[in-house]
Scaffold this motif. Structure first.
Motif, PDB file in Angstrom:
ATOM      1  N   GLY A  31      -6.022 -37.583  37.630  1.00 19.09           N
ATOM      2  CA  GLY A  31      -6.492 -36.257  36.590  1.00 19.09           C
ATOM      3  C   GLY A  31      -7.847 -36.337  36.190  1.00 19.09           C
ATOM      4  O   GLY A  31      -8.707 -35.553  36.326  1.00 19.09           O
ATOM      5  N   ARG A  32      -7.990 -37.450  35.507  1.00 16.49           N
ATOM      6  CA  ARG A  32      -9.522 -37.547  34.871  1.00 16.49           C
ATOM      7  C   ARG A  32     -10.575 -37.684  35.897  1.00 16.49           C
ATOM      8  O   ARG A  32     -11.629 -37.119  35.892  1.00 16.49           O
ATOM      9  N   ILE A  33     -10.174 -38.463  37.020  1.00 15.70           N
ATOM     10  CA  ILE A  33     -11.241 -38.300  38.313  1.00 15.70           C
ATOM     11  C   ILE A  33     -11.490 -37.065  38.986  1.00 15.70           C
ATOM     12  O   ILE A  33     -12.618 -36.464  38.867  1.00 15.70           O
ATOM     13  N   HIS A  34     -10.503 -36.232  38.931  1.00 19.89           N
ATOM     14  CA  HIS A  34     -10.380 -35.095  39.402  1.00 19.89           C
ATOM     15  C   HIS A  34     -11.431 -34.145  38.673  1.00 19.89           C
ATOM     16  O   HIS A  34     -12.151 -33.333  38.981  1.00 19.89           O
ATOM     17  N   LEU A  35     -11.004 -34.061  37.395  1.00 18.83           N
ATOM     18  CA  LEU A  35     -11.891 -33.562  36.265  1.00 18.83           C
ATOM     19  C   LEU A  35     -13.490 -33.664  36.309  1.00 18.83           C
ATOM     20  O   LEU A  35     -14.375 -32.782  36.162  1.00 18.83           O
ATOM     21  N   THR A  40     -18.737 -32.315  37.902  1.00 18.11           N
ATOM     22  CA  THR A  40     -20.298 -32.481  38.761  1.00 18.11           C
ATOM     23  C   THR A  40     -20.576 -31.547  39.495  1.00 18.11           C
ATOM     24  O   THR A  40     -21.896 -30.946  39.632  1.00 18.11           O
ATOM     25  N   LEU A  41     -19.824 -30.948  40.459  1.00 17.94           N
ATOM     26  CA  LEU A  41     -19.788 -29.869  41.242  1.00 17.94           C
ATOM     27  C   LEU A  41     -20.096 -28.532  40.606  1.00 17.94           C
ATOM     28  O   LEU A  41     -20.860 -27.900  41.190  1.00 17.94           O
ATOM     29  N   VAL A  42     -19.347 -28.223  39.388  1.00 17.68           N
ATOM     30  CA  VAL A  42     -19.909 -27.122  38.662  1.00 17.68           C
ATOM     31  C   VAL A  42     -21.336 -27.280  38.273  1.00 17.68           C
ATOM     32  O   VAL A  42     -22.043 -26.301  38.235  1.00 17.68           O
ATOM     33  N   GLY A  43     -21.750 -28.486  37.877  1.00 19.28           N
ATOM     34  CA  GLY A  43     -23.013 -28.492  37.307  1.00 19.28           C
ATOM     35  C   GLY A  43     -23.954 -28.473  38.423  1.00 19.28           C
ATOM     36  O   GLY A  43     -25.166 -27.795  38.203  1.00 19.28           O
ATOM     37  N   TYR A  44     -23.775 -28.723  39.665  1.00 23.14           N
ATOM     38  CA  TYR A  44     -24.545 -28.617  40.872  1.00 23.14           C
ATOM     39  C   TYR A  44     -24.697 -26.999  41.008  1.00 23.14           C
ATOM     40  O   TYR A  44     -25.728 -26.484  41.475  1.00 23.14           O
ATOM     41  N   GLU A  45     -23.560 -26.458  41.082  1.00 20.29           N
ATOM     42  CA  GLU A  45     -23.669 -24.777  41.302  1.00 20.29           C
ATOM     43  C   GLU A  45     -24.382 -24.335  40.174  1.00 20.29           C
ATOM     44  O   GLU A  45     -25.233 -23.231  40.508  1.00 20.29           O
TER      45      GLU A  45
END
Length: 97
Positions: A31-35, A40-45
């Motif tokens: 769960g932590r890895i997924h978050l 990171t993906l939201v940061g790129y977006e």
């Protein structure tokens, strides 16, 4: 991998609490890895959208300047002096002489 093997072996040997604890730790870790990946993906977006916002703001500023130029009194006066209106002025000037 060895830890996972120990957890499975413990579950098979009658230590269910240890096995349950291991499964919980594994689930929390995943769960932590997924978050972290999602963060990171939201940061790129967000970065991509900020760049797009900057581009759009620059484009809007340019369009506002163009609109101001096109609607300025001087420009409108120049636009009203078409060849037809210049010819009409010339005829009225000649007729009045």
């Amino acid at each position: 991998m060895k830890k996972l093997a120990k957890i499975i072996k413990a579950a098979l040997l009658g230590k269910p609490f240890l096995a349950f604890g291991g499964v919980v730790i594994l689930a929390l870790s995943l769960g932590r890895i997924h978050l972290r990946v999602q963060t990171t993906l939201v940061g790129y977006e967000i970065g991509k959208l900020r760049a797009e916002e900057t581009t759009l703001l620059e484009e809007r500023a340019g369009l506002k300047m163009q609109l101001a130029k096109l609607t300025s009194k001087k420009h409108l006066e120049l636009m009203t002096e078409t060849p037809l209106s210049v010819a009409t002025k010339a005829k009225s000037t000649v007729a009045s002489k």
